[in-house]
Design a protein around this motif. Structure first.
Motif, PDB file in Angstrom:
ATOM      1  N   THR A 157       0.818  -1.209   0.000  1.00 36.44           N
ATOM      2  CA  THR A 157       0.000   0.000   0.000  1.00 36.44           C
ATOM      3  C   THR A 157       0.854   1.261   0.000  1.00 36.44           C
ATOM      4  OG1 THR A 157      -0.083  -0.194   2.388  1.00 36.44           O
ATOM      5  CG2 THR A 157      -1.944  -1.076   1.176  1.00 36.44           C
ATOM      6  N   ILE A 158       2.173   1.084   0.050  1.00 32.66           N
ATOM      7  CA  ILE A 158       3.063   2.249   0.057  1.00 32.66           C
ATOM      8  C   ILE A 158       3.131   2.825  -1.359  1.00 32.66           C
ATOM      9  CG2 ILE A 158       5.481   2.934   0.386  1.00 32.66           C
ATOM     10  CD1 ILE A 158       5.611   0.757   2.582  1.00 32.66           C
ATOM     11  N   PHE A 309       8.990  -1.178  -1.900  1.00 29.79           N
ATOM     12  CA  PHE A 309       9.572  -1.132  -0.559  1.00 29.79           C
ATOM     13  C   PHE A 309       9.440  -2.544  -0.023  1.00 29.79           C
ATOM     14  CE2 PHE A 309       9.675   3.135   1.816  1.00 29.79           C
ATOM     15  CZ  PHE A 309      10.082   3.823   0.690  1.00 29.79           C
ATOM     16  N   THR A 311       9.087  -4.650   2.658  1.00 27.63           N
ATOM     17  CA  THR A 311       8.870  -4.567   4.106  1.00 27.63           C
ATOM     18  C   THR A 311       8.906  -5.942   4.751  1.00 27.63           C
ATOM     19  OG1 THR A 311       6.498  -4.547   3.705  1.00 27.63           O
ATOM     20  CG2 THR A 311       7.545  -2.426   4.025  1.00 27.63           C
ATOM     21  N   VAL A 313      10.597  -9.067   6.602  1.00 26.86           N
ATOM     22  CA  VAL A 313      11.713  -9.330   7.513  1.00 26.86           C
ATOM     23  C   VAL A 313      12.172 -10.761   7.230  1.00 26.86           C
ATOM     24  CG1 VAL A 313      12.387  -9.508   9.938  1.00 26.86           C
ATOM     25  CG2 VAL A 313      10.754  -7.758   9.215  1.00 26.86           C
ATOM     26  N   LYS A 322      14.811  -5.772  11.222  1.00 31.44           N
ATOM     27  CA  LYS A 322      14.303  -4.694  10.365  1.00 31.44           C
ATOM     28  C   LYS A 322      13.862  -5.254   9.017  1.00 31.44           C
ATOM     29  CE  LYS A 322      17.271  -1.044  12.194  1.00 31.44           C
ATOM     30  NZ  LYS A 322      18.270  -0.033  11.855  1.00 31.44           N
ATOM     31  N   HIS A 323      13.001  -4.489   8.345  1.00 32.81           N
ATOM     32  CA  HIS A 323      12.630  -4.840   6.977  1.00 32.81           C
ATOM     33  C   HIS A 323      13.849  -4.677   6.084  1.00 32.81           C
ATOM     34  CE1 HIS A 323       8.931  -2.509   8.484  1.00 32.81           C
ATOM     35  NE2 HIS A 323       8.851  -3.747   8.893  1.00 32.81           N
ATOM     36  N   HIS A 325      14.058  -3.113   3.283  1.00 37.52           N
ATOM     37  CA  HIS A 325      14.255  -1.731   2.847  1.00 37.52           C
ATOM     38  C   HIS A 325      14.940  -0.904   3.931  1.00 37.52           C
ATOM     39  CE1 HIS A 325      13.001   2.538   2.252  1.00 37.52           C
ATOM     40  NE2 HIS A 325      13.523   2.256   1.084  1.00 37.52           N
ATOM     41  N   ASP A 326      14.545  -1.143   5.136  1.00 35.50           N
ATOM     42  CA  ASP A 326      15.126  -0.365   6.220  1.00 35.50           C
ATOM     43  C   ASP A 326      16.604  -0.706   6.417  1.00 35.50           C
ATOM     44  OD1 ASP A 326      14.453   1.665   8.038  1.00 35.50           O
ATOM     45  OD2 ASP A 326      14.799   0.224   9.655  1.00 35.50           O
ATOM     46  N   HIS A 329      18.918   1.223   4.379  1.00 40.91           N
ATOM     47  CA  HIS A 329      19.093   2.633   4.727  1.00 40.91           C
ATOM     48  C   HIS A 329      19.625   2.829   6.141  1.00 40.91           C
ATOM     49  CE1 HIS A 329      17.707   3.810   0.913  1.00 40.91           C
ATOM     50  NE2 HIS A 329      16.482   3.399   1.092  1.00 40.91           N
TER      51      HIS A 329
END
Lengths: 448, 565
Positions: A157-158, A309, A311, A313, A322-323, A325-326, A329
């Motif tokens: 949904t992002i 993205f 998301t 894990v 963290k996911h 994508h995370d 970054h």
């Protein structure tokens, strides 16, 4: 002008019976060659093409081989493919230039539509079709499904400043028009093993029901008439939308008529089972894609492991909660200098190895189904901290002998991605002459 | 053909982009309260630099036209494809609960609304296949069970299963499926389909699968009838009006009483006739359920993927919809309470999430926010705080952007292409709060032009992390939640919520969004007078949504469409 091409299938359908056919002059492939002295039925399996996406790039120093040409040393991320070294190429120096030029949304939102289209995107989505859909449109009528498109994750949904369409779809039939992916392994299974929905009409004592396919045909004809009757009353834009629907109806009718073409490696796939786990689910999809190729249900496919993205894990790859994508970054190369990112890329690579194994295990003609396929495995960015030069690309399969393999090829910096796709199109027999942004000629050193 | 359709879509999107291309000079303001003339001139340099503070005037495509709003002119009547939610609602109405559900062609979200996308979405070949599969499966399921199929077909006991019975089923069932009586030519076409099938039940099934794939079922046909006094417009009335009302308020097709009313002499052709039906419809539990889609879209509740916890996401979504339900339906209170409500609705899962005492029982109960929670209204709820976060980061920028875009209907342009939009990382050994990092970020003049509008209000929520949970410190440092909304200072999120509620734009914004959902397109400048009039009425009625609903559906804006689609 498109050269006249006569498919063997066309002849079969016209004749209504299957028999050994003589080679005709018109039976030439997209490169203007024909198969010397032998009938196609025995010696020329179709070329399958597939786009296969993994998320968020790689750590390039752990992906790119140190030397070019054949016999290069495997890198950490390529390790799962070691057994297939002669069956694929690694391409370096290719740049997703079109992504940088696109408008609308962040890098992932522009990158996903660009992934297999190499087109300059806009707020509606891609700027052109993806290569799998070019093939589906041009050559897909030979099979039950023009193409099969699946995705390993539910639609996210992002939007990243664009739309969910950008983030969730790698296959596009035209600019801004995505092909919805099947995201449910069971439904994908059902599509492949049984076209007839469960249930069927209830029987009565009155008369004998007509066969379901004939009934389906009469309903589709009827719906077509309903479309026409409404179409006369609406404005031009709505009429175009109804025309699109009518096009879809024609596709369905064609599927009812298309003969099944079953090769030796074609067997019913195993039941789907529990697919909550990421890898299990991906393998179910990939096995079904392999079945579809082996059974000639389609020749063109796309599969994405994650949305724009990711998301997800990955507890079986890392203890970091963290996911993905995370992780990309948390510092340039994640929280651990690229160890986890590299492990994730290697994990995805093992899924490509799984697919290659499935296709290589299926004999076809004098070789295997892998010999008659071309699979583009890549990502929407080069490295996860948003770079687009030097995209990580694995090009697997021999495309029916039209692609030389086993090499690491380094192209000049700035070589546009569209040339990779034009090369694939040519290898798969397309008459296309240009593709995407800057795809005016093929890459050197690949086509045989 | 395909080109033309694409052009329509890209024109709309193009309009949004043009509007977005203004940049953030001066003060951001809403079209309804600023000089539209200045705001509508995209090429004019220095907008808002002098007097008046007019700047990015966006509320939709309204920013495109240069003309001042004058007389209302209605928008086009497009075929709206049923959204996935509406499709399954209608199937349940037609066949009862339990029909096998299969995937459908995805809905299109344009400008935040699936109801707008429904007017533009085209069906892919895969989608056509999916509608065919769904129709086949539903038809087979409906007739597989003896009791179910007898009830569905409904011929009197003992009647022969013959052509007359099939036709009586078709006439009755077809009217519900098409939301209008079938024309004679249609009856003939469906009966021909019945004949081909070869036996009674196969024939019934063929008719059902045909009806469910017909464009007259899949699309809402609300084209209107000619108006003698004005050839440029058409009036939506009769069964078309019934359908328009039912999908807006109930999210499903009209029921028999509504269709009956539509077929009576006045044919829902007057405000009074519509009003009578709306009163009945809004009192029905179907309205409370049907309008959830609108509130869910307009409050941007769809996107809580960063939680990676579907149960919690669903509970937070439900919390907000319960608050809306309480304000709109249970108490018919002011919409402003969405921002200022001292209470919320929690279940056991949310009690844990918020650190509140758990309710007994499995359902949601109304509770007051503790003063120490810092929370108030929707902006204090997890749904808002999560939907405006990125994975693992709360974002004052996105939160500020959402307040402006989703609740004040102002648009913030996206960052210029090519700039690094990654959040700055604190240097090791030099801990900074998010607020401090953002302030450093705003030293860049290009970024600052827009970011000052977002960050200065988004910092109000800094006590809440990306999961919407309270945190006392940021990076070990004390948190400063003070800021200002266009010059009006606030100390904390409760202060900001009060300022947002008091801004007339927060009411106008709901009006604008409801208008879009009702008419199925983003309004043109010619439709602004209708929004302005509805906005005035909304304010005069004390911002009661019930009143807005009646005003809108009885207005020309809802009853009249352009004659040239």
């Amino acid at each position: 002008m498109k050269p006249f091409r006569l498919h063997r299938r066309t002849l079969l359908r016209g004749a209504g019976i299957s028999l050994a056919l003589p080679t005709l002059d018109a039976m030439i492939d997209g490169r203007g060659r024909w198969w010397m002295g032998q009938a196609w039925a025995a010696t020329a399996p179709p070329v399958r093409a597939m786009a296969f996406h993994f998320p968020h790039g790689v750590v390039l120093k752990n992906f790119t081989p140190a030397t070019t040409g054949k016999g290069y040393a495997m890198t950490p991320i390529l390790t799962p493919l070691a057994a297939f070294q002669n069956d694929f190429n690694v391409l370096s120096g290719v740049d997703q230039v079109a992504l940088r030029m696109g408008v609308g949304g962040g890098d992932h939102a522009r990158g996903i539509p660009c992934f297999a289209t190499a087109s300059v995107g806009n707020p509606a989505g891609s700027g052109g079709p993806s290569f799998d859909q070019v093939l589906a449109s041009e050559l897909g009528a030979a099979t039950k499904f023009r193409s099969l498109v699946a995705h390993n994750q539910p639609a996210g949904t992002i939007t990243e400043g664009a739309t969910t369409a950008h983030m969730n779809n790698i296959s596009w039939s035209a600019a801004g028009k995505f092909v919805p992916a099947e995201r449910d392994p069971q439904a994908f299974f059902n599509t492949i093993v049984g076209a007839v929905p469960a249930g069927g009409p209830p029987t009565t004592t009155l008369g004998t029901p007509v066969p379901l396919s004939a009934q389906k045909k009469s309903v589709l004809d009827h719906v077509n008439a309903e479309m026409t009757s409404l179409s006369a009353k609406v404005g031009a834009a709505d009429k175009a939308r109804l025309d699109d629907y009518t096009t879809g109806l024609r596709e369905l009718e064609r599927q009812l008529m298309a003969p099944a073409f079953v090769t030796a490696g074609c067997v019913q796939p195993a039941p789907v089972g529990d697919t909550t786990d990421f890898v299990t689910r991906a393998k179910v999809f990939l096995r079904l894609f392999a079945t579809a190729f082996k059974c000639d249900l389609t020749r063109y496919a796309s599969f994405a492991l994650a949305c724009g993205f990711d998301t997800h894990v990955y507890p079986d790859v890392t203890t970091i909660t963290k996911h993905h994508h995370d992780i990309t970054h948390s510092g340039t190369y994640g929280p651990d200098g690229g160890v986890t990112e590299t492990n994730l890329s290697t994990y995805y690579m093992s899924l490509l190895a799984f697919l290659l194994g499935e296709l290589k295990a299926a004999p076809e003609g004098g070789g295997t189904v892998l010999d008659n396929s071309v699979i583009y495995f890549g990502s929407e960015m080069a490295e996860g901290w948003h770079t687009f030069a030097n995209m990580p690309i694995v090009l697997a399969g021999h495309a029916g002998g039209h692609l030389s393999t086993g090499q690491h090829l380094r192209f000049p910096a700035g070589t546009v991605m569209a040339k990779v796709f034009l090369t694939i199109l040519k290898a798969a027999g397309s008459a296309t002459t240009t593709f995407g942004f800057g795809g005016t000629d093929v890459l050197p050193g690949l086509l045989v | 053909m395909a080109m033309r359709r694409l052009t329509a879509a890209s024109m709309l999107l193009g309009a949004l982009v043009v509007a977005a291309g203004f940049g953030c000079r001066g003060q951001i303001s809403d079209p309804a309260t600023s000089s539209r003339g200045a705001g509508s001139a995209p090429s004019s340099p220095g907008i808002g630099a002098a007097g008046g503070g007019s700047g990015v005037a966006v509320g939709g495509a309204g920013g495109v036209g240069a003309a001042m709003p004058g007389v209302f002119k209605p928008g086009p009547a497009s075929l709206r494809r049923l959204t996935t939610t509406q499709y399954w609602n209608v199937i349940t109405d037609l066949f009862g609960a339990g029909a096998p559900q299969s995937p459908l062609d995805p809905d299109l979200n344009i400008g935040g609304f699936f109801s707008v996308g429904a007017s533009l979405v085209s069906t892919s070949p895969t989608g056509v296949d999916q509608y065919e599969t769904a129709a086949q499966q539903i038809g087979a399921w409906a007739l597989a069970d003896m009791a179910r199929r007898t009830a569905l077909v409904g011929c009197p006991a003992g009647a022969t299963l013959d052509q007359a019975c099939a036709q009586s089923f078709l006439t009755r069932f077809g009217e519900l499926a098409f939301r209008r009586p079938l024309a004679d030519t249609e009856v003939a076409r469906y009966m021909a389909l019945y004949q081909v099938a070869g036996d009674f039940w196969t024939g019934i099934q063929a008719m059902i699968t045909g009806l469910l794939q017909s464009p007259k079922f899949l699309y809402r046909v609300e084209l209107g009838v000619p108006v003698a006094s004005d050839p440029t417009t058409r009036q939506v009335r009769g069964t078309e009006m019934a359908s328009r009302l039912a999908f807006l308020l109930w999210g499903t097709a009209p029921d028999s009483p509504l269709l009956d009313a539509a077929l009576q002499t006045d044919q829902l052709g007057t405000p009074a006739a519509i009003s009578a039906q709306v009163t009945r419809m809004m009192a029905s539990p179907k309205a409370r359920i049907g309008m959830r889609a609108f509130f869910s879209e307009s409050l941007n509740l769809q996107d809580m993927a960063v939680l990676n916890d579907p149960t919690l996401a669903a509970d937070l979504h439900e919390e907000t919809l319960q608050l809306v339900d309480d304000i709109v339906f249970t108490r018919n209170a002011s919409w402003q309470e969405l921002f200022t409500s001292p209470t919320t609705f929690i279940n056991q899962n949310l009690a844990t999430y918020y650190g509140l005492a758990a309710p007994t029982g499995a359902g949601f109960v109304k509770v007051a926010w503790p003063a120490t929670s810092g929370r108030v209204g929707f902006l204090g709820q997890g749904a808002f705080l999560v939907a405006t976060s990125t994975p693992n980061h709360q974002s004052p920028t996105l939160r500020g952007k959402s307040v402006r875009e989703d609740f004040l209907c102002q648009n913030i342009p996206p960052p210029p292409p090519g700039v690094n939009i990654q959040f700055p990382m604190p240097q090791p050994g030099n801990p900074m709060t998010t607020r401090q990092l953002l302030e450093a970020h705003r030293m860049n003049a290009v970024c600052a032009t827009c970011h000052k509008f977002m960050d200065a209000i988004g910092v109000a929520f800094e006590h809440f992390d990306f999961q919407g949970k309270y945190r006392d410190k940021d990076n070990g440092l004390p948190i400063d939640t003070s800021g200002d909304l266009d010059g009006a200072p606030f100390a904390d999120p409760r202060g900001l919520a009060g300022l947002v509620a008091a801004r007339p734009e927060s009411g106008t914004c709901l009006v604008r969004k409801f208008y879009r959902a009702a008419v199925g397109h983003v309004e043109s400048v010619d439709e602004e007078p209708a929004i302005a009039a509805l906005d005035t009425g909304f304010g005069a009625a004390g911002y009661k949504v019930m009143s807005l609903v009646t005003d809108l559906v009885t207005s020309d804006a809802f009853r009249v469409v352009s004659a040239s689609p």
